[in-house]
Design a protein around this motif. Structure first.
Motif, mmCIF file in Angstrom:
data_model
loop_
_atom_site.group_PDB
_atom_site.id
_atom_site.type_symbol
_atom_site.label_atom_id
_atom_site.label_comp_id
_atom_site.label_asym_id
_atom_site.label_seq_id
_atom_site.Cartn_x
_atom_site.Cartn_y
_atom_site.Cartn_z
ATOM 1 N N ARG A 45 -4.139 6.327 -23.258
ATOM 2 C CA ARG A 45 -3.330 7.534 -23.476
ATOM 3 C C ARG A 45 -1.938 7.321 -22.889
ATOM 4 O O ARG A 45 -1.786 6.943 -21.738
ATOM 5 C CB ARG A 45 -4.008 8.743 -22.851
ATOM 6 N N GLU A 46 -0.942 7.622 -23.699
ATOM 7 C CA GLU A 46 0.467 7.426 -23.331
ATOM 8 C C GLU A 46 1.141 8.777 -23.204
ATOM 9 O O GLU A 46 1.063 9.595 -24.141
ATOM 10 C CB GLU A 46 1.157 6.588 -24.408
ATOM 11 N N GLY A 47 1.806 8.998 -22.092
ATOM 12 C CA GLY A 47 2.585 10.216 -21.937
ATOM 13 C C GLY A 47 3.780 10.179 -22.860
ATOM 14 O O GLY A 47 4.539 9.211 -22.867
ATOM 15 N N TRP A 106 4.190 12.183 -14.001
ATOM 16 C CA TRP A 106 4.068 13.031 -15.176
ATOM 17 C C TRP A 106 3.267 12.380 -16.301
ATOM 18 O O TRP A 106 2.602 13.068 -17.066
ATOM 19 C CB TRP A 106 5.448 13.445 -15.704
ATOM 20 N N ASN A 107 3.348 11.055 -16.414
ATOM 21 C CA ASN A 107 2.684 10.394 -17.527
ATOM 22 C C ASN A 107 1.374 9.710 -17.123
ATOM 23 O O ASN A 107 0.880 8.843 -17.841
ATOM 24 C CB ASN A 107 3.627 9.393 -18.201
ATOM 25 N N ALA A 108 0.836 10.085 -15.975
ATOM 26 C CA ALA A 108 -0.459 9.558 -15.533
ATOM 27 C C ALA A 108 -1.556 10.488 -16.033
ATOM 28 O O ALA A 108 -1.661 11.635 -15.584
ATOM 29 C CB ALA A 108 -0.488 9.463 -14.018
ATOM 30 N N TRP A 109 -2.387 9.997 -16.947
ATOM 31 C CA TRP A 109 -3.352 10.872 -17.588
ATOM 32 C C TRP A 109 -4.345 11.456 -16.585
ATOM 33 O O TRP A 109 -4.852 12.564 -16.788
ATOM 34 C CB TRP A 109 -4.089 10.126 -18.707
ATOM 35 N N ASP A 110 -4.653 10.715 -15.516
ATOM 36 C CA ASP A 110 -5.648 11.198 -14.557
ATOM 37 C C ASP A 110 -5.106 12.267 -13.615
ATOM 38 O O ASP A 110 -5.827 12.765 -12.749
ATOM 39 C CB ASP A 110 -6.255 10.041 -13.766
ATOM 40 N N ALA A 111 -3.821 12.608 -13.768
ATOM 41 C CA ALA A 111 -3.238 13.657 -12.937
ATOM 42 C C ALA A 111 -3.446 15.051 -13.507
ATOM 43 O O ALA A 111 -3.086 16.036 -12.883
ATOM 44 C CB ALA A 111 -1.739 13.404 -12.752
ATOM 45 N N TYR A 112 -4.039 15.128 -14.712
ATOM 46 C CA TYR A 112 -4.144 16.396 -15.427
ATOM 47 C C TYR A 112 -5.565 16.943 -15.381
ATOM 48 O O TYR A 112 -6.536 16.204 -15.471
ATOM 49 C CB TYR A 112 -3.656 16.230 -16.866
ATOM 50 N N ASP A 113 -5.633 18.285 -15.250
ATOM 51 C CA ASP A 113 -6.914 18.946 -15.063
ATOM 52 C C ASP A 113 -7.541 19.407 -16.372
ATOM 53 O O ASP A 113 -8.762 19.479 -16.488
ATOM 54 C CB ASP A 113 -6.729 20.174 -14.160
ATOM 55 N N TYR A 114 -6.711 19.770 -17.326
ATOM 56 C CA TYR A 114 -7.218 20.378 -18.550
ATOM 57 C C TYR A 114 -6.609 19.675 -19.766
ATOM 58 O O TYR A 114 -5.415 19.359 -19.773
ATOM 59 C CB TYR A 114 -6.866 21.865 -18.606
ATOM 60 N N TRP A 115 -7.452 19.501 -20.770
ATOM 61 C CA TRP A 115 -7.057 18.794 -21.988
ATOM 62 C C TRP A 115 -7.518 19.566 -23.220
ATOM 63 O O TRP A 115 -8.569 20.201 -23.205
ATOM 64 C CB TRP A 115 -7.697 17.407 -22.034
ATOM 65 N N GLY A 116 -6.748 19.438 -24.285
ATOM 66 C CA GLY A 116 -7.193 19.919 -25.579
ATOM 67 C C GLY A 116 -8.043 18.871 -26.264
ATOM 68 O O GLY A 116 -8.268 17.778 -25.738
ATOM 69 N N GLN A 117 -8.481 19.205 -27.470
ATOM 70 C CA GLN A 117 -9.376 18.314 -28.206
ATOM 71 C C GLN A 117 -8.617 17.257 -29.003
ATOM 72 O O GLN A 117 -9.228 16.289 -29.471
ATOM 73 C CB GLN A 117 -10.254 19.128 -29.165
#
Length: 125
Positions: A45-47, A106-117
């Motif tokens: 996954r790329e920010g 900002w572009n680190a995928w593991d820093a995010y709590d919620y994701w869409g589909q």
């Protein structure tokens, strides 16, 4: 419970434009990031574009999309958009919106709590 739902992905030709939407519900107050990521087949996954709310709004973009993509939001901050212009085949992938409160990068995928589909964008040459 925070929920994110993306829409707007399509199959288009090189040079076309698309606008992706991310509808957010169940949000809480406080500073947070809303970021669009994409994932090409066989890739991580790329920010792509991020937007942060602190006392003001700031945005940031991956170099590959700067000057072509724009991240924005509606007045209620319940829908976020990614306007994509001058699309290229290398923009193909599944696009996800993500929300995070304690984002160390900002572009680190593991820093995010919620994701869409995710929503599929395919750009043909």
């Amino acid at each position: 419970q925070v929920q994110l739902v993306e829409s707007g992905g399509e199959s288009v030709s090189t040079g076309s434009s698309l606008r992706l939407s991310c509808r957010v519900s169940g949000v809480t107050n406080g500073p947070y990031w809303m970021t669009w990521f994409r994932q090409a087949p066989g890739q991580g996954r790329e920010g792509v574009a991020g937007l942060v709310f602190i006392d003001r709004v700031a945005t940031t973009y991956a170099p590959s999309v700067r000057d072509r993509f724009t991240i924005s939001h509606d007045n209620a901050k319940t829908t976020f958009y990614l306007q994509m212009n001058s699309l290229k085949p290398e923009d193909t992938g599944v696009y996800y919106c993500a929300r995070g409160s304690a984002v160390y990068q900002w572009n680190a995928w593991d820093a995010y709590d919620y994701w869409g589909q995710g929503t599929q964008v395919t750009v043909s040459s």
